[in-house]
Write a protein that holds these residues in place. Structure first.
Motif, mmCIF file in Angstrom:
data_model
loop_
_atom_site.group_PDB
_atom_site.id
_atom_site.type_symbol
_atom_site.label_atom_id
_atom_site.label_comp_id
_atom_site.label_asym_id
_atom_site.label_seq_id
_atom_site.Cartn_x
_atom_site.Cartn_y
_atom_site.Cartn_z
ATOM 1 N N GLN A 1 0.833 -1.219 0.000
ATOM 2 C CA GLN A 1 0.000 0.000 0.000
ATOM 3 C C GLN A 1 0.861 1.261 0.000
ATOM 4 O O GLN A 1 0.586 2.206 0.743
ATOM 5 C CB GLN A 1 -0.918 0.023 1.229
ATOM 6 C CG GLN A 1 -1.843 -1.159 1.343
ATOM 7 C CD GLN A 1 -3.143 -0.942 0.609
ATOM 8 O OE1 GLN A 1 -3.805 0.046 0.821
ATOM 9 N NE2 GLN A 1 -3.477 -1.858 -0.267
ATOM 10 N N THR A 2 1.908 1.264 -0.784
ATOM 11 C CA THR A 2 2.796 2.442 -0.817
ATOM 12 C C THR A 2 2.629 3.254 -2.113
ATOM 13 O O THR A 2 3.422 4.145 -2.381
ATOM 14 C CB THR A 2 4.265 2.030 -0.634
ATOM 15 O OG1 THR A 2 4.526 0.884 -1.429
ATOM 16 C CG2 THR A 2 4.586 1.738 0.808
ATOM 17 N N TYR A 3 1.632 2.974 -2.903
ATOM 18 C CA TYR A 3 1.119 3.807 -4.003
ATOM 19 C C TYR A 3 2.087 4.078 -5.155
ATOM 20 O O TYR A 3 1.695 4.688 -6.129
ATOM 21 C CB TYR A 3 0.643 5.170 -3.483
ATOM 22 C CG TYR A 3 -0.278 5.076 -2.290
ATOM 23 C CD1 TYR A 3 -1.564 4.570 -2.448
ATOM 24 C CD2 TYR A 3 0.138 5.483 -1.036
ATOM 25 C CE1 TYR A 3 -2.423 4.479 -1.361
ATOM 26 C CE2 TYR A 3 -0.702 5.392 0.050
ATOM 27 C CZ TYR A 3 -1.978 4.883 -0.114
ATOM 28 O OH TYR A 3 -2.806 4.786 0.945
ATOM 29 N N GLY A 4 3.342 3.703 -5.079
ATOM 30 C CA GLY A 4 4.270 4.001 -6.189
ATOM 31 C C GLY A 4 5.659 4.376 -5.704
ATOM 32 O O GLY A 4 6.549 4.630 -6.520
ATOM 33 N N SER B 1 16.746 3.308 -0.861
ATOM 34 C CA SER B 1 16.135 3.594 0.440
ATOM 35 C C SER B 1 15.886 5.094 0.620
ATOM 36 O O SER B 1 14.855 5.502 1.162
ATOM 37 C CB SER B 1 17.062 3.073 1.534
ATOM 38 O OG SER B 1 16.353 2.894 2.703
ATOM 39 N N LEU B 2 16.838 5.883 0.138
ATOM 40 C CA LEU B 2 16.680 7.343 0.255
ATOM 41 C C LEU B 2 15.474 7.830 -0.548
ATOM 42 O O LEU B 2 14.646 8.611 -0.043
ATOM 43 C CB LEU B 2 17.963 8.043 -0.233
ATOM 44 C CG LEU B 2 17.956 9.559 -0.137
ATOM 45 C CD1 LEU B 2 17.896 10.015 1.312
ATOM 46 C CD2 LEU B 2 19.185 10.156 -0.806
ATOM 47 N N ILE B 3 15.361 7.354 -1.785
ATOM 48 C CA ILE B 3 14.225 7.772 -2.623
ATOM 49 C C ILE B 3 12.913 7.276 -2.008
ATOM 50 O O ILE B 3 11.940 8.022 -1.905
ATOM 51 C CB ILE B 3 14.383 7.247 -4.069
ATOM 52 C CG1 ILE B 3 15.615 7.890 -4.712
ATOM 53 C CG2 ILE B 3 13.147 7.542 -4.903
ATOM 54 C CD1 ILE B 3 16.020 7.277 -6.030
ATOM 55 N N TYR B 4 12.921 6.020 -1.573
ATOM 56 C CA TYR B 4 11.708 5.432 -1.006
ATOM 57 C C TYR B 4 11.236 6.222 0.224
ATOM 58 O O TYR B 4 10.075 6.636 0.309
ATOM 59 C CB TYR B 4 11.987 3.963 -0.631
ATOM 60 C CG TYR B 4 10.871 3.309 0.141
ATOM 61 C CD1 TYR B 4 9.742 2.854 -0.498
ATOM 62 C CD2 TYR B 4 10.947 3.164 1.533
ATOM 63 C CE1 TYR B 4 8.699 2.270 0.204
ATOM 64 C CE2 TYR B 4 9.916 2.591 2.247
ATOM 65 C CZ TYR B 4 8.790 2.137 1.578
ATOM 66 O OH TYR B 4 7.769 1.575 2.278
ATOM 67 N N ASN B 5 12.173 6.476 1.155
ATOM 68 C CA ASN B 5 11.780 7.187 2.381
ATOM 69 C C ASN B 5 11.393 8.644 2.104
ATOM 70 O O ASN B 5 10.497 9.190 2.747
ATOM 71 C CB ASN B 5 12.911 7.128 3.412
ATOM 72 C CG ASN B 5 12.944 5.784 4.105
ATOM 73 O OD1 ASN B 5 11.995 5.396 4.761
ATOM 74 N ND2 ASN B 5 14.016 5.047 3.913
ATOM 75 N N SER B 6 12.089 9.263 1.146
ATOM 76 C CA SER B 6 11.727 10.642 0.796
ATOM 77 C C SER B 6 10.297 10.699 0.282
ATOM 78 O O SER B 6 9.539 11.620 0.608
ATOM 79 C CB SER B 6 12.659 11.193 -0.288
ATOM 80 O OG SER B 6 13.987 11.111 0.126
ATOM 81 N N LEU B 7 9.927 9.713 -0.546
ATOM 82 C CA LEU B 7 8.570 9.715 -1.093
ATOM 83 C C LEU B 7 7.542 9.324 -0.036
ATOM 84 O O LEU B 7 6.431 9.843 -0.017
ATOM 85 C CB LEU B 7 8.482 8.752 -2.283
ATOM 86 C CG LEU B 7 9.112 9.257 -3.584
ATOM 87 C CD1 LEU B 7 9.043 8.175 -4.649
ATOM 88 C CD2 LEU B 7 8.418 10.506 -4.083
#
Lengths: 166, 265
Positions: free
Chosen positions: A69-72, A124-130
């Motif tokens: 459920q993280t939408y993208g 991980s950086l991109i994922y957490n930023s989003l």
């Protein structure tokens, strides 16, 4: 349909099943979810097509996003590391970056560590930023990125060592 | 065409990456309220910044029109101000009419007899010996007029003397230029018995055909009371910057003709 292709499909499916059924529900210290599926993009052979790698990243990302459920967020982080992989390889392995399976065997340990680390850290950086999507919680984003990267790195490193020993 | 196709094939990975990223962000935007608000904020910020930038650029293109509109508006306000003064203070020495406004087309400050030329003349209702001012204060007097142009004897002309008073004490003197510094005028004929101090404002005295009473000229910046003739030697810093004049107002005393007739009789 070669044996290699079938082996890759099996490996891909197994990793994805592990990710969806086990690691997605794992909450180490209540907030760390390791991304085992990144091993697919780390061990992807450099001699293969980069376009297919990006599309594979997109499909994998969507599957993980739907289950989490993280939408993208996973999708974008994954296609970005797939797109950047060529540069990360060159940065990590230097002149050896074009060798087949260069990242697993026959290269200095530091090169492999850098390669693994960079892919996991960028993802991980991109994922957490989003996921947080708010500059005011920059400290939390960095903390989550670091902790998530460390745990993911340890798991992926151990599994890749097991695979390479086999 | 071939080169475009080659370029697309060469950059296919980048194109695929961008398309897939857009698909992902579209999904984020549509399905997650956090991202919907966040992306909405970024969109608002970007559109605000870009419209600010474009309006900043476009504003330069209509500066001339805006400037003309402001000049016209200023002129109308100046008229109203003078009308108000005429009605509120029924003093003949205050009465004057604003004739028109004009732009400077020629100006000098580095001679001893400086002349200003403006872009309006008889056709604009201007006649010789009318007063010329700006919103800061006195400029000079119309010297000669053609159909479309007029020349002005500037305050920075050693031939011109303008009747002036100290605003606070109403002591009468005359202002003139000694031809040295374009920012400093001399206030003459102020007796040593008068009380003056640095910073006192000098305005027109109203005792001439050119200016009504009370139009600012400058402020005292220095004075010398050691003169043996019994008058101060006063330096006045002029309010107007004569080196950057652009728009001027031309005015005339309302009762000039009557007074001149009286003097001729």
């Amino acid at each position: 349909m070669t044996r290699g292709f079938l082996r890759n499909i099996t490996f891909y499916t197994t990793v994805l099943v592990f990710q969806l059924l086990i690691f997605n529900h794992l909450k180490i210290f209540d907030f760390i979810t390791p991304f085992l599926y990144l091993i697919i993009f780390i061990l992807y052979k450099t001699s293969h097509n980069k376009t297919i790698l990006i599309i594979l990243g997109f499909i994998t990302g969507i599957i993980v996003d739907l289950s989490m459920q993280t939408y993208g967020c996973n999708t974008f982080a994954t296609i970005t590391i797939c797109y950047l992989r060529e540069w990360i390889e060159k940065y990590s392995f230097g002149v050896n970056s074009n060798l087949p399976l260069a990242m697993i065997k026959g290269t200095p340990l530091i090169n492999r560590l850098t390669f693994f680390g960079l892919i996991i850290l960028i993802h991980s950086l991109i994922y957490n930023s989003l996921i947080f999507f708010n500059i005011e919680v920059l400290g939390t984003i960095i903390f989550s990125t670091l902790t998530n990267s460390i745990v993911t790195f340890i798991i992926i490193w151990l599994i890749s060592q097991l695979i390479s020993n086999k | 065409m071939q080169s475009i196709i080659n370029s697309i094939i060469k950059n296919r990975n980048l194109i695929i990456y961008i398309i897939l990223s857009l698909v992902t962000f579209n999904s984020l935007y549509k399905t997650s309220s956090v991202h919907y608000n966040g992306i909405g904020k970024i969109g608002t910020y970007l559109s605000g910044k870009s419209s600010f930038f474009s309006s900043f650029i476009y504003s330069y293109f209509d500066l001339k029109d805006k400037n003309q509109r402001l000049i016209d508006e200023n002129f109308e306000l100046k008229k109203i101000e003078l009308k108000y003064k005429n009605q509120a203070f029924p003093d003949k020495s205050l009465e004057s009419n604003l004739i028109t406004n004009a732009s400077v087309i020629l100006n000098s400050i580095n001679k001893s007899k400086n002349i200003i030329v403006i872009d309006k003349g008889k056709n604009g209702g201007i006649n010789a010996e009318m007063g010329v001012i700006t919103s800061e204060g006195v400029i000079g007097i119309i010297k000669s007029v053609t159909d479309n142009y007029a020349s002005i004897i500037s305050l920075l002309n050693t031939d011109l003397k303008v009747n002036a008073i100290l605003k606070n004490s109403s002591t009468i003197g005359s202002i003139s230029w000694d031809g040295l510094n374009s920012k400093i005028l001399k206030l003459n004929d102020i007796p040593l018995s008068s009380s003056i101090k640095i910073g006192d404002t000098i305005v027109t005295g109203g005792m001439s055909f050119y200016f009504p009473k009370g139009i600012p000229i400058g402020a005292i910046i220095n004075y010398d009371n050691s003169s043996l003739e019994g008058y101060y030697d006063i330096d006045v810093s002029v309010f107007n910057d004569f080196s950057s004049l652009s728009n001027l107002y031309i005015l005339e005393r309302t009762d000039n003709d009557e007074i001149k007739n009286l003097l001729n009789d």
